[in-house]
Design a protein around this motif. Structure first.
Motif, PDB file in Angstrom:
ATOM      1  N   MET A   1       1.139  -1.048   0.192  1.00 30.19           N
ATOM      2  CA  MET A   1       0.291   0.219   0.134  1.00 30.19           C
ATOM      3  C   MET A   1       1.315   1.397   0.260  1.00 30.19           C
ATOM      4  N   THR A   2       2.278   1.090  -0.134  1.00 31.11           N
ATOM      5  CA  THR A   2       3.328   2.571  -0.519  1.00 31.11           C
ATOM      6  C   THR A   2       2.627   3.510  -1.350  1.00 31.11           C
ATOM      7  N   LYS A   3       2.225   2.961  -2.292  1.00 32.00           N
ATOM      8  CA  LYS A   3       1.221   3.603  -3.744  1.00 32.00           C
ATOM      9  C   LYS A   3       0.527   4.712  -3.052  1.00 32.00           C
ATOM     10  N   LEU A   4      -0.808   3.698  -2.311  1.00 32.64           N
ATOM     11  CA  LEU A   4      -1.293   4.699  -2.088  1.00 32.64           C
ATOM     12  C   LEU A   4      -1.501   5.454  -0.937  1.00 32.64           C
ATOM     13  N   TYR A   5      -0.763   5.829   0.403  1.00 29.82           N
ATOM     14  CA  TYR A   5       0.318   6.122   1.057  1.00 29.82           C
ATOM     15  C   TYR A   5       1.059   7.399  -0.045  1.00 29.82           C
ATOM     16  N   GLU A   6       1.395   7.212  -0.482  1.00 27.83           N
ATOM     17  CA  GLU A   6       2.662   8.090  -1.442  1.00 27.83           C
ATOM     18  C   GLU A   6       1.526   9.112  -2.244  1.00 27.83           C
ATOM     19  N   LEU A   7       0.753   8.886  -2.316  1.00 23.84           N
ATOM     20  CA  LEU A   7      -0.755   9.465  -3.922  1.00 23.84           C
ATOM     21  C   LEU A   7      -0.916  10.363  -1.986  1.00 23.84           C
ATOM     22  N   LEU A   8      -1.454   9.813  -1.232  1.00 25.09           N
ATOM     23  CA  LEU A   8      -2.598  10.448  -0.251  1.00 25.09           C
ATOM     24  C   LEU A   8      -1.484  11.604   0.570  1.00 25.09           C
ATOM     25  N   THR A   9      -0.765  11.401   0.244  1.00 26.51           N
ATOM     26  CA  THR A   9       0.303  12.132   1.355  1.00 26.51           C
ATOM     27  C   THR A   9       0.633  13.864   0.157  1.00 26.51           C
ATOM     28  N   ASP A  10       0.770  12.744  -1.263  1.00 25.45           N
ATOM     29  CA  ASP A  10       0.928  13.839  -2.278  1.00 25.45           C
ATOM     30  C   ASP A  10       0.164  14.842  -2.538  1.00 25.45           C
ATOM     31  N   LEU A  11      -1.389  14.628  -2.347  1.00 21.44           N
ATOM     32  CA  LEU A  11      -2.203  14.972  -2.093  1.00 21.44           C
ATOM     33  C   LEU A  11      -2.547  15.890  -0.957  1.00 21.44           C
ATOM     34  N   ALA A  12      -2.266  16.101  -0.015  1.00 20.62           N
ATOM     35  CA  ALA A  12      -2.213  16.276   1.112  1.00 20.62           C
ATOM     36  C   ALA A  12      -1.253  18.440   0.731  1.00 20.62           C
ATOM     37  N   THR A  13      -0.533  17.726   0.254  1.00 21.02           N
ATOM     38  CA  THR A  13       0.964  18.279   0.443  1.00 21.02           C
ATOM     39  C   THR A  13       0.683  18.784  -0.731  1.00 21.02           C
ATOM     40  N   ASN A  14       0.375  18.758  -2.159  1.00 20.91           N
ATOM     41  CA  ASN A  14       1.033  18.933  -3.458  1.00 20.91           C
ATOM     42  C   ASN A  14      -0.414  19.590  -3.911  1.00 20.91           C
ATOM     43  N   PRO A  15      -1.074  21.569  -4.251  1.00 19.39           N
ATOM     44  CA  PRO A  15      -2.038  21.733  -4.757  1.00 19.39           C
ATOM     45  C   PRO A  15      -2.373  21.569  -5.896  1.00 19.39           C
ATOM     46  N   GLN A  16      -1.684  21.465  -7.322  1.00 18.79           N
ATOM     47  CA  GLN A  16      -1.567  20.723  -7.829  1.00 18.79           C
ATOM     48  C   GLN A  16      -2.065  19.357  -8.507  1.00 18.79           C
ATOM     49  N   LYS A  17      -1.702  18.929  -7.539  1.00 18.94           N
ATOM     50  CA  LYS A  17      -2.069  17.002  -7.560  1.00 18.94           C
ATOM     51  C   LYS A  17      -4.037  17.477  -7.305  1.00 18.94           C
ATOM     52  N   GLN A  18      -3.675  18.181  -6.161  1.00 19.22           N
ATOM     53  CA  GLN A  18      -5.354  18.491  -5.580  1.00 19.22           C
ATOM     54  C   GLN A  18      -6.455  19.081  -6.735  1.00 19.22           C
ATOM     55  N   ALA A  19      -5.624  19.511  -7.350  1.00 17.19           N
ATOM     56  CA  ALA A  19      -6.633  19.913  -9.272  1.00 17.19           C
ATOM     57  C   ALA A  19      -6.811  18.714  -9.657  1.00 17.19           C
ATOM     58  N   ALA A  20      -6.012  17.970 -10.139  1.00 18.93           N
ATOM     59  CA  ALA A  20      -5.708  17.700 -10.967  1.00 18.93           C
ATOM     60  C   ALA A  20      -6.315  15.622 -10.468  1.00 18.93           C
ATOM     61  N   PHE A  21      -6.971  15.512  -8.842  1.00 15.96           N
ATOM     62  CA  PHE A  21      -7.531  15.124  -8.698  1.00 15.96           C
ATOM     63  C   PHE A  21      -9.107  15.496  -8.355  1.00 15.96           C
ATOM     64  N   ALA A  22      -9.394  16.185  -8.097  1.00  9.95           N
ATOM     65  CA  ALA A  22     -10.704  16.981  -8.580  1.00  9.95           C
ATOM     66  C   ALA A  22     -11.554  16.924  -9.708  1.00  9.95           C
ATOM     67  N   GLN A  23     -10.173  16.833 -11.284  1.00 12.46           N
ATOM     68  CA  GLN A  23     -10.890  17.090 -12.021  1.00 12.46           C
ATOM     69  C   GLN A  23     -11.314  15.388 -12.738  1.00 12.46           C
ATOM     70  N   SER A  24     -10.073  14.696 -11.914  1.00 12.97           N
ATOM     71  CA  SER A  24     -10.205  12.684 -13.057  1.00 12.97           C
ATOM     72  C   SER A  24      -9.047  12.909 -11.908  1.00 12.97           C
TER      73      SER A  24
END
Length: 90
Positions: free
Chosen positions: A1-24
């Motif tokens: 589950m390391t990829k999941l942890y890395e993605l959630l950490t990135d979503l918590a700290t990266n506004p660009q990743k958050q915007a991309a996640f909101a879109q798709s």
């Protein structure tokens, strides 16, 4: 589950990743390499399931520390209190 942890950490700290996640969300999770099970966990929106998926990978957020009793090595260079009496020559 390391990829999941890395993605959630990135979503918590990266506004660009958050915007991309909101879109798709699916595209972001695919790009992160999440499995179908991991994607289903995220899509569930259930905090308990998400936390349980990577609970073993959580970092230690705090530690408790206290001085031993009694102090085995007192400060060797203690400074005396300053002299607060007025100087009679002034």
């Amino acid at each position: 589950m390391t990829k999941l942890y890395e993605l959630l950490t990135d979503l918590a700290t990266n506004p660009q990743k958050q915007a991309a996640f909101a879109q798709s969300p699916s595209a972001v999770m695919d790009a992160a390499g999440l499995s179908e099970v991991e994607q289903a966990i995220v899509k569930s929106g259930e905090r308990a399931k998400i936390m349980a998926a990577f609970a073993e990978e959580l970092p230690v957020l705090s530690m408790i520390h206290r001085e031993p009793d009694p102090d085995p090595s007192p400060d060797p260079d203690t400074t005396p209190d300053p002299d607060t009496t007025p100087d009679p020559e002034v």
